[in-house]
Each structure stands twice: as C-alpha cells, then as structure tokens.
Design a protein around this motif. Sequence first.
Motif, mmCIF file in Angstrom:
data_model
loop_
_atom_site.group_PDB
_atom_site.id
_atom_site.type_symbol
_atom_site.label_atom_id
_atom_site.label_comp_id
_atom_site.label_asym_id
_atom_site.label_seq_id
_atom_site.Cartn_x
_atom_site.Cartn_y
_atom_site.Cartn_z
ATOM 1 N N GLU A 19 0.832 -1.211 0.000
ATOM 2 C CA GLU A 19 0.000 0.000 0.000
ATOM 3 C C GLU A 19 0.865 1.258 0.000
ATOM 4 O O GLU A 19 0.573 2.217 -0.719
ATOM 5 C CB GLU A 19 -0.942 -0.009 1.205
ATOM 6 N N LEU A 20 1.945 1.263 0.778
ATOM 7 C CA LEU A 20 2.843 2.423 0.783
ATOM 8 C C LEU A 20 3.493 2.599 -0.586
ATOM 9 O O LEU A 20 3.610 3.723 -1.093
ATOM 10 C CB LEU A 20 3.913 2.259 1.866
ATOM 11 N N MET A 21 3.894 1.492 -1.200
ATOM 12 C CA MET A 21 4.498 1.555 -2.526
ATOM 13 C C MET A 21 3.494 2.101 -3.549
ATOM 14 O O MET A 21 3.835 2.949 -4.374
ATOM 15 C CB MET A 21 4.983 0.155 -2.941
ATOM 16 N N ARG A 22 2.257 1.624 -3.471
ATOM 17 C CA ARG A 22 1.206 2.123 -4.375
ATOM 18 C C ARG A 22 1.047 3.631 -4.248
ATOM 19 O O ARG A 22 0.926 4.341 -5.243
ATOM 20 C CB ARG A 22 -0.135 1.471 -4.041
ATOM 21 N N ARG A 23 1.013 4.108 -3.000
ATOM 22 C CA ARG A 23 0.847 5.555 -2.770
ATOM 23 C C ARG A 23 1.996 6.343 -3.379
ATOM 24 O O ARG A 23 1.782 7.376 -4.029
ATOM 25 C CB ARG A 23 0.732 5.845 -1.277
ATOM 26 N N VAL A 24 3.212 5.882 -3.180
ATOM 27 C CA VAL A 24 4.374 6.586 -3.736
ATOM 28 C C VAL A 24 4.295 6.600 -5.264
ATOM 29 O O VAL A 24 4.480 7.638 -5.902
ATOM 30 C CB VAL A 24 5.700 5.943 -3.270
ATOM 31 N N VAL A 25 4.000 5.453 -5.854
ATOM 32 C CA VAL A 25 3.943 5.366 -7.313
ATOM 33 C C VAL A 25 2.837 6.267 -7.865
ATOM 34 O O VAL A 25 3.055 7.009 -8.829
ATOM 35 C CB VAL A 25 3.768 3.898 -7.774
ATOM 36 N N GLU A 26 1.660 6.239 -7.262
ATOM 37 C CA GLU A 26 0.546 7.074 -7.737
ATOM 38 C C GLU A 26 0.859 8.561 -7.640
ATOM 39 O O GLU A 26 0.506 9.334 -8.511
ATOM 40 C CB GLU A 26 -0.726 6.771 -6.951
ATOM 41 N N LYS A 27 1.535 8.972 -6.565
ATOM 42 C CA LYS A 27 1.812 10.397 -6.357
ATOM 43 C C LYS A 27 3.074 10.891 -7.061
ATOM 44 O O LYS A 27 3.123 12.015 -7.540
ATOM 45 C CB LYS A 27 1.924 10.692 -4.863
ATOM 46 N N GLU A 28 4.110 10.055 -7.090
ATOM 47 C CA GLU A 28 5.416 10.514 -7.556
ATOM 48 C C GLU A 28 5.815 9.993 -8.931
ATOM 49 O O GLU A 28 6.722 10.536 -9.545
ATOM 50 C CB GLU A 28 6.504 10.092 -6.555
ATOM 51 N N MET A 29 5.192 8.915 -9.387
ATOM 52 C CA MET A 29 5.663 8.250 -10.612
ATOM 53 C C MET A 29 4.466 7.860 -11.471
ATOM 54 O O MET A 29 4.224 6.696 -11.727
ATOM 55 C CB MET A 29 6.460 7.007 -10.221
ATOM 56 N N LYS A 30 3.747 8.829 -11.934
ATOM 57 C CA LYS A 30 2.485 8.573 -12.614
ATOM 58 C C LYS A 30 2.590 7.677 -13.856
ATOM 59 O O LYS A 30 1.645 7.004 -14.209
ATOM 60 C CB LYS A 30 1.806 9.892 -12.943
ATOM 61 N N ASP A 31 3.735 7.663 -14.544
ATOM 62 C CA ASP A 31 3.835 6.790 -15.735
ATOM 63 C C ASP A 31 4.367 5.405 -15.415
ATOM 64 O O ASP A 31 4.616 4.637 -16.316
ATOM 65 C CB ASP A 31 4.702 7.361 -16.850
ATOM 66 N N CYS A 32 4.569 5.101 -14.166
ATOM 67 C CA CYS A 32 5.091 3.785 -13.794
ATOM 68 C C CYS A 32 3.941 2.828 -13.503
ATOM 69 O O CYS A 32 3.043 3.145 -12.723
ATOM 70 C CB CYS A 32 5.973 3.925 -12.555
ATOM 71 N N GLU A 33 3.997 1.672 -14.124
ATOM 72 C CA GLU A 33 3.015 0.634 -13.823
ATOM 73 C C GLU A 33 3.723 -0.479 -13.065
ATOM 74 O O GLU A 33 4.829 -0.873 -13.430
ATOM 75 C CB GLU A 33 2.419 0.072 -15.101
ATOM 76 N N ILE A 34 3.073 -0.972 -12.014
ATOM 77 C CA ILE A 34 3.647 -2.047 -11.218
ATOM 78 C C ILE A 34 2.642 -3.184 -11.124
ATOM 79 O O ILE A 34 1.470 -2.966 -10.850
ATOM 80 C CB ILE A 34 4.008 -1.580 -9.795
ATOM 81 N N LYS A 35 3.138 -4.384 -11.358
ATOM 82 C CA LYS A 35 2.343 -5.589 -11.135
ATOM 83 C C LYS A 35 2.801 -6.147 -9.798
ATOM 84 O O LYS A 35 3.988 -6.389 -9.604
ATOM 85 C CB LYS A 35 2.568 -6.604 -12.247
ATOM 86 N N TYR A 36 1.864 -6.322 -8.871
ATOM 87 C CA TYR A 36 2.178 -6.812 -7.537
ATOM 88 C C TYR A 36 1.884 -8.307 -7.436
ATOM 89 O O TYR A 36 0.812 -8.761 -7.838
ATOM 90 C CB TYR A 36 1.361 -6.066 -6.477
ATOM 91 N N LEU A 37 2.832 -9.053 -6.899
ATOM 92 C CA LEU A 37 2.673 -10.477 -6.634
ATOM 93 C C LEU A 37 3.001 -10.683 -5.159
ATOM 94 O O LEU A 37 3.953 -10.093 -4.656
ATOM 95 C CB LEU A 37 3.606 -11.297 -7.523
ATOM 96 N N GLU A 38 2.218 -11.538 -4.472
ATOM 97 C CA GLU A 38 2.333 -11.596 -3.017
ATOM 98 C C GLU A 38 3.097 -12.783 -2.441
ATOM 99 O O GLU A 38 3.271 -12.862 -1.233
ATOM 100 C CB GLU A 38 0.940 -11.522 -2.393
#
Length: 138
Positions: A19-38
Amino acid sequence: MKMNRPYIVSVEDSRTDIELMRRVVEKEMKDCEIKYLEDGESAIQFFESSEFITHPPKCILMDIKLPKMNGLEVLNYLRNKKQIKNVPVIILSSSERPEEIKETYLLGGNSYITKPKNYLDLKEKLPKVISYWTEYNR
C-alpha cells in the motif's frame, strides 16, 4: 496493465508495504506501472507465463521473506531460465544480514537495497531506484 507498456514487478507479501508503494507510485511516478505479486509461488507462475516471456518487465523488486518460496529461491529460479535471466532483480528487504546480501549477489541479483523505514524515506528512495533501473540502466 496495458500491453507493451513498460512496467515493473514487485514481489512483496506485506500489505502495508504494498500500500505504501502504491501511494508513492501514484503520487510521484504517474507513468510507472507495477504488477504486484504476493508470494514466491505466484511469482514463479507469472514468470512462466507467456505474458512475462513476451513482454518482460523493466525490473523486478523482490522481498526475501516471502511465503511459499523465499525471494532468494525465486531469484535462483530466474537466473537459471535462459529466456528471462537478463531481467534485473533488485532485492528490497528489511534484512541487513551480510549472508543474505552476499547470497543475493552470488545468485545473480543486480542490487540489494534495505527497505526504507517509513513513508517519507520510501517516497525519497523508491522513485530513484525505479528510475535508475527503468530509464538509465541499459
């Protein structure tokens, strides 16, 4: 995830860290797409998929302490698969154990980074790490 658009993969089991990573990516790195695997097993399944083989990510961020299969086992798997062994793997772990760091590099990991301790630290470091591997590294 849009086909043929550059992306990265994050293999992380901590919901808080995701969730913290998602927030950083959404706010700071708008063109970055991340696929999350758990977990390690779902990571291996994705790494064996035709989607991964035909459109590999720019890099993989991976925790060591994963359920089902740890990050070093997944790294070892990746480095033994000819068609995908060139994808950069960055271990992003809370562990600072020298033997895990050494093992990461012996198995062919590209980088070992200690997880930032809080959101502000993550906000500062994550964009730098991702931009290095997605924009500057050749």
